[in-house]
Design an enzyme around this catalytic site. Sequence first.
Site, PDB file in Angstrom:
ATOM      1  N   ASP A 130      -2.785 -17.543   5.870  1.00  0.00           N
ATOM      2  CA  ASP A 130      -3.870 -18.393   5.358  1.00  0.00           C
ATOM      3  C   ASP A 130      -4.433 -19.289   6.460  1.00  0.00           C
ATOM      4  O   ASP A 130      -5.635 -19.550   6.518  1.00  0.00           O
ATOM      5  CB  ASP A 130      -3.437 -19.206   4.135  1.00  0.00           C
ATOM      6  CG  ASP A 130      -2.023 -19.720   4.218  1.00  0.00           C
ATOM      7  OD1 ASP A 130      -1.132 -18.926   4.551  1.00  0.00           O
ATOM      8  OD2 ASP A 130      -1.798 -20.898   3.963  1.00  0.00           O
ATOM      9  N   ASP A 174      -6.043  -5.828   5.918  1.00  0.00           N
ATOM     10  CA  ASP A 174      -7.165  -5.328   5.129  1.00  0.00           C
ATOM     11  C   ASP A 174      -8.150  -6.471   4.879  1.00  0.00           C
ATOM     12  O   ASP A 174      -9.351  -6.359   5.144  1.00  0.00           O
ATOM     13  CB  ASP A 174      -6.610  -4.787   3.795  1.00  0.00           C
ATOM     14  CG  ASP A 174      -7.640  -3.951   3.054  1.00  0.00           C
ATOM     15  OD1 ASP A 174      -8.759  -3.799   3.562  1.00  0.00           O
ATOM     16  OD2 ASP A 174      -7.328  -3.464   1.956  1.00  0.00           O
ATOM     17  N   LYS A 191       2.856 -13.821   6.301  1.00  0.00           N
ATOM     18  CA  LYS A 191       3.010 -14.831   5.257  1.00  0.00           C
ATOM     19  C   LYS A 191       4.524 -15.029   5.060  1.00  0.00           C
ATOM     20  O   LYS A 191       5.043 -14.991   3.939  1.00  0.00           O
ATOM     21  CB  LYS A 191       2.295 -14.317   3.993  1.00  0.00           C
ATOM     22  CG  LYS A 191       2.123 -15.322   2.897  1.00  0.00           C
ATOM     23  CD  LYS A 191       1.083 -16.385   3.197  1.00  0.00           C
ATOM     24  CE  LYS A 191       1.175 -17.456   2.126  1.00  0.00           C
ATOM     25  NZ  LYS A 191       0.657 -18.751   2.515  1.00  0.00           N
ATOM     26  N   TYR A 249       0.823  -1.220   0.000  1.00  0.00           N
ATOM     27  CA  TYR A 249       0.000   0.000   0.000  1.00  0.00           C
ATOM     28  C   TYR A 249       0.852   1.263   0.000  1.00  0.00           C
ATOM     29  O   TYR A 249       0.317   2.362   0.025  1.00  0.00           O
ATOM     30  CB  TYR A 249      -0.907   0.033   1.240  1.00  0.00           C
ATOM     31  CG  TYR A 249      -2.043  -0.924   1.172  1.00  0.00           C
ATOM     32  CD1 TYR A 249      -1.800  -2.290   1.132  1.00  0.00           C
ATOM     33  CD2 TYR A 249      -3.360  -0.487   1.145  1.00  0.00           C
ATOM     34  CE1 TYR A 249      -2.838  -3.194   1.074  1.00  0.00           C
ATOM     35  CE2 TYR A 249      -4.397  -1.390   1.089  1.00  0.00           C
ATOM     36  CZ  TYR A 249      -4.139  -2.737   1.050  1.00  0.00           C
ATOM     37  OH  TYR A 249      -5.173  -3.627   0.997  1.00  0.00           O
TER      38      TYR A 249
END
Length: 588
Positions: A283, A307, A229, A162
């Site tokens: 995940d 987000d 991640k 972002y």
Amino acid sequence: MSAAYRHIKLPAVGEKAVIRNGKLHVPDQAIIGFVEGDGIGPDITKACLRVWDAAVAKAYAGRRKIHWCETFLGEKAAGLYDGNYCPDETLRALRELVISIKGPLTTPVGGGFRSLNVALRQELDLYACVRPVRHYAGVPSPLKQPGKVDVVIFRENTEDVYAGIEYKAGTPENARVTKFLREEMKAKFFDGSGIGIKPISAFGTKRLVRKAIQYAIDHGRESVTLVHKGNIMKFTEGAFRNWGYELAREEFGSVTITEEQLYAEYKGKQPEGKIVIKDRIADIMFQMMLLRPEEFDVLATPNLNGDYLSDAVAAEVGGMGIAPGANISDNIAVFEATHGTAPKYANQNKVNPGSLLFSGVMMLEYMGWKEAADLISLVYPEVVSDGIVTYDFARQIEGAKEVGTSQFADALIERIQGGIDLEAKRKAQQEQLIKERKQREIRRLLQPMEEMVSTGRAPQTVGELMTRALITVGDGETIESTMHTMHQNNVSCVVVEPNAQGEWGIVTRRDIVTKIVYANRSTATTKVKDIASRPLFSVPVETSLREASRLLADRNFSRLAIAQGDKIIGIVTETDVFNAVERFGWVE
Ligand code: NAP
């Protein structure tokens, strides 16, 4: 004293909140900023101001009061400040007022902004986006037990993909970056790729995680989970995880323990006054928030994960329309509705004020005015459970009575004023919380491995991976009966009890192939002591998976015995390592 404002009028009574030595001080007669917002903003703001004021009046009987100071952004600002949607004096006021709350804003098309909200976050360096997500009884939800969801998500707001460092395919800038990456960095990717950069810094990570841990301490929360991640993006998301742990150790060492310590040192029993710092791969976190949401409390995430996760979790509790939020820096907090301006419903007294309402609840908590915040949180489910709701809930609840925004506010205020036994309700909530924590603790104590796996913890040591239900046999046992034992228990090896020299041994299925069948010996007469491998090679329970894998590879073993002191307590096989890495990935 700061210069006078052009359009903003400070209330004649009251004082601003201040931050002194990093601590927030809120006066009893507090001046708080608000931005009405565009579209449905005026409807929901008017309704919420009445509810917040009623809750404060009831909770403090006049001792405390909010003196509201209107500031302007969006269309209302453009009307007052010659077309300027984000006037400097509003930014100055938001800084000086320290605490403000805002309705949704229209992003002007072609106004030079990506989004007004993004501009605001950048201008004021509001680096933490805070989204509490919990269920309120009566609110329609797709989950069977939505009450188990109660998390506060701290999303990093300034970094990650972002950051806006992007190069459109086909532009000269993209060509330069592509050339550098290919020629100097030997990177390989398809021609004509758009390129985005993902910066994640120690500074950005640590200031976010600091806020998350401090929140957990201030609100008596159980754990802080770093969501990342890092198994794929090692130097950005993986670094986020590592810096998060580092910060916890360096700055909150006396009040935090890691999940590893919880299991290894404390046997799953959470020590009084300590917060557990853990991490989950993104995940798996999405799965966990559906399967075991009660295991999670405060979450700290990089920008993109946060987000997705905050909207996904809000949807679980039916809260997309009522999810509150805040954007916070070290010195400024701006609370805000998380939905948009829903222009088709503007000025119709129709929409749900829930998102802004609960942003105000968050704000009251942030101010330390918990009694007023609790009043609203407690009356809200009562009103909704009575079927008094706005159109969006009415279409999901059979038999509900649809009311307008202001009538919904009236119903809340009536309850607030009607008297509610705050202390009794709070006590009941606290007792329930303690009961649930105890149940989780008992599960960790009784079946640590199952708990780790079912709560998504990636195992780090052999102790977390081993099979504990060891089958042991004596030296004198025949191979025939030992094979029956292995078959019945569906194990590929048995541990052999120590001999006179105190050495443990092992017999594996492979031994049957090589030392019985190939060597042409009888299963009926051969004894365990004749073929057992001794001494049994073992590693301590806290050995890391990497070290264990090195030993398996170097010594050409397919399993390791796990020792605690001079006792063998478990076995880890190649298959266990394989299964763990397949499920959790491999984080350096
Ligand atoms: P939106 O304004 O959030 O509206 C989408 C839909 O969500 C509405 O049509 C309505 O659904 C439902 N909804 C939103 N707020 C509601 C409420 N208070 N009560 C009940 N239902 C509600 O999203 P959008 O239409 O994509 O965006 C419109 C404008 O808002 C854009 O200019 C966008 O830039 C801006 N925006 C601002 C913010 C912000 O300021 N934080 C955030 C997002 C978007 P139904 O039609 O099903 O009734």
